[in-house]
Design a protein around this motif. Structure first.
Motif, PDB file in Angstrom:
ATOM      1  N   ASN A   1       0.829  -1.207   0.000  1.00 23.41           N
ATOM      2  CA  ASN A   1       0.000   0.000   0.000  1.00 23.41           C
ATOM      3  C   ASN A   1       0.865   1.259   0.000  1.00 23.41           C
ATOM      4  O   ASN A   1       0.563   2.232  -0.700  1.00 23.41           O
ATOM      5  CB  ASN A   1      -0.947  -0.003   1.197  1.00 23.41           C
TER       6      ASN A   1
ATOM      7  N   VAL B   1      -5.171   4.421  -8.679  1.00 21.95           N
ATOM      8  CA  VAL B   1      -5.755   3.086  -8.530  1.00 21.95           C
ATOM      9  C   VAL B   1      -7.169   3.121  -9.089  1.00 21.95           C
ATOM     10  O   VAL B   1      -7.989   3.934  -8.676  1.00 21.95           O
ATOM     11  CB  VAL B   1      -5.765   2.656  -7.046  1.00 21.95           C
TER      12      VAL B   1
ATOM     13  N   VAL C   1      -9.908  -1.810  -6.648  1.00 21.70           N
ATOM     14  CA  VAL C   1      -9.339  -2.722  -5.662  1.00 21.70           C
ATOM     15  C   VAL C   1     -10.260  -3.933  -5.549  1.00 21.70           C
ATOM     16  O   VAL C   1     -11.466  -3.781  -5.384  1.00 21.70           O
ATOM     17  CB  VAL C   1      -9.187  -2.061  -4.281  1.00 21.70           C
TER      18      VAL C   1
ATOM     19  N   VAL D   1      -5.921  -3.565  -8.556  1.00 17.68           N
ATOM     20  CA  VAL D   1      -5.106  -4.028  -7.434  1.00 17.68           C
ATOM     21  C   VAL D   1      -5.790  -5.185  -6.720  1.00 17.68           C
ATOM     22  O   VAL D   1      -6.980  -5.117  -6.424  1.00 17.68           O
ATOM     23  CB  VAL D   1      -4.868  -2.860  -6.446  1.00 17.68           C
TER      24      VAL D   1
ATOM     25  N   ARG E   1      -6.324  -7.303  -3.403  1.00 16.64           N
ATOM     26  CA  ARG E   1      -6.165  -7.239  -1.951  1.00 16.64           C
ATOM     27  C   ARG E   1      -6.952  -8.387  -1.296  1.00 16.64           C
ATOM     28  O   ARG E   1      -7.626  -8.215  -0.301  1.00 16.64           O
ATOM     29  CB  ARG E   1      -6.623  -5.883  -1.401  1.00 16.64           C
TER      30      ARG E   1
ATOM     31  N   ASP F   1      -6.690  -1.036   3.118  1.00 11.89           N
ATOM     32  CA  ASP F   1      -6.496  -1.746   1.852  1.00 11.89           C
ATOM     33  C   ASP F   1      -7.408  -1.281   0.725  1.00 11.89           C
ATOM     34  O   ASP F   1      -7.222  -1.682  -0.426  1.00 11.89           O
ATOM     35  CB  ASP F   1      -6.688  -3.253   2.065  1.00 11.89           C
ATOM     36  N   VAL F   2      -8.401  -0.442   1.049  1.00 10.24           N
ATOM     37  CA  VAL F   2      -9.291   0.076   0.002  1.00 10.24           C
ATOM     38  C   VAL F   2      -9.378   1.594   0.069  1.00 10.24           C
ATOM     39  O   VAL F   2      -8.918   2.303  -0.840  1.00 10.24           O
ATOM     40  CB  VAL F   2     -10.705  -0.547   0.089  1.00 10.24           C
TER      41      VAL F   2
ATOM     42  N   PRO G   1      -9.431   4.334  -4.769  1.00 10.14           N
ATOM     43  CA  PRO G   1      -9.750   3.794  -6.091  1.00 10.14           C
ATOM     44  C   PRO G   1     -11.055   4.369  -6.638  1.00 10.14           C
ATOM     45  O   PRO G   1     -11.858   4.940  -5.892  1.00 10.14           O
ATOM     46  CB  PRO G   1      -9.915   2.297  -5.809  1.00 10.14           C
TER      47      PRO G   1
ATOM     48  N   VAL H   1     -14.456  -0.492  -5.973  1.00  7.34           N
ATOM     49  CA  VAL H   1     -14.017  -1.650  -5.198  1.00  7.34           C
ATOM     50  C   VAL H   1     -14.886  -2.841  -5.568  1.00  7.34           C
ATOM     51  O   VAL H   1     -16.099  -2.727  -5.709  1.00  7.34           O
ATOM     52  CB  VAL H   1     -14.077  -1.381  -3.672  1.00  7.34           C
TER      53      VAL H   1
END
Length: 265
Positions: A76, A84, A87, A110, A112, A129-130, A135, A138
């Motif tokens: 990250n 991004v 995710v 990405v 995750r 992580d998001v 982004p 998601v």
């Protein structure tokens, strides 16, 4: 006060179990890991290889890094300043996807996923992580391990609530939401007493309805991968649960179409 006393007893019991495990298993590589509020809680250990090592890893993961925030912490940081687009948040089915189709996870897409995770664990790391990656969208695929009972028992309403919270957090931060169906499975090799077909069907029906009611994008991998009985089609999974490259090849165009629909909204 009784509730507080019960909670205190549970925490003391958990601490006792941890201490006993460290005493019983000599050479515990996690015994010196930091606890409490520290500047860097992430310590690198070799991957567990023996059964007892995995048991210790699992114990310390559940008690010291429940959400496994350390798994992607360095990755990250490496994305700082980069754009991004999407995710993919999920469990092993997401975690393994990048190995089967690395090209999908390029140009700002990405991965995750973390093997074995349940929805409460994903919720713990959702910000790091998001949200922090900012982004456009998601892709959330979750629920398999909740049904398998990886972190204990939960009602289906609790699992749905965890997914709702992730979706609502994303929406609050201007992130488009893609909700993926739970892929098919007739049984779980690591939890053989479970019969997941009806619970998967119920969770997927809720996911589709919830997505429609909230203007989110729903992507139905289950329909493309399942037999009429609710199992994985032959050749699409290595163990009845985890997709093979052939299974991921079926999922890829559905994922791309869902991303296109989501970002266009």
């Amino acid at each position: 006060m009784r509730g507080y006393a019960t909670l205190a007893g549970l925490l003391l019991g958990l601490a006792s179990v941890t201490a006993q495990a460290q005493t019983i298993v000599p050479g515990d590589p996690h015994a010196g890991d930091p606890v409490g509020i520290v500047s860097d809680p992430c310590v690198t250990h070799p991957a567990p290889d023996a059964k007892v090592s995995y048991q210790m890893f699992n114990l310390h993961m559940l008690t010291r890094d429940f959400g496994q925030l350390c798994r992607y912490a360095a990755d990250n940081r490496a994305l700082a300043g980069q754009k991004v687009r999407v995710v993919f948040m999920g469990d092993s089915i997401t975690d393994n996807w990048i190995h089967a189709d690395a090209d999908l996870f390029s140009n700002g897409v990405v991965d995750r996923g973390i093997s074995g995770q349940t929805t409460p664990q994903m919720l713990v790391r959702f910000r790091a992580d998001v949200i922090a990656l900012k982004p456009q969208a998601v892709h959330i695929m979750a629920g398999t391990n909740d049904i398998a009972g990886n972190t204990g028992a939960a009602t289906i309403e609790t699992v749905e609530g965890n997914i709702q919270t992730m979706a609502e957090l994303a929406r609050a931060h201007g992130i488009k939401v893609i909700l993926a169906s739970v892929p098919p499975a007739a049984s779980f090799p690591w939890s053989p007493d479970k019969r997941p077909v009806p619970q998967i069907a119920a969770l997927n029906a809720w996911l589709q309805s919830y997505a429609k009611a909230n203007g989110f994008t729903y992507v139905d991998y289950h329909a493309a991968l399942a037999t009429p009985e609710g199992a994985m089609k032959p050749g699409y999974a290595s163990d009845g649960v985890h997709p093979t490259p052939q299974g991921y090849a079926v999922m890829r165009p559905l994922a791309l179409a869902a991303i296109a629909r989501a970002v266009a909204k």
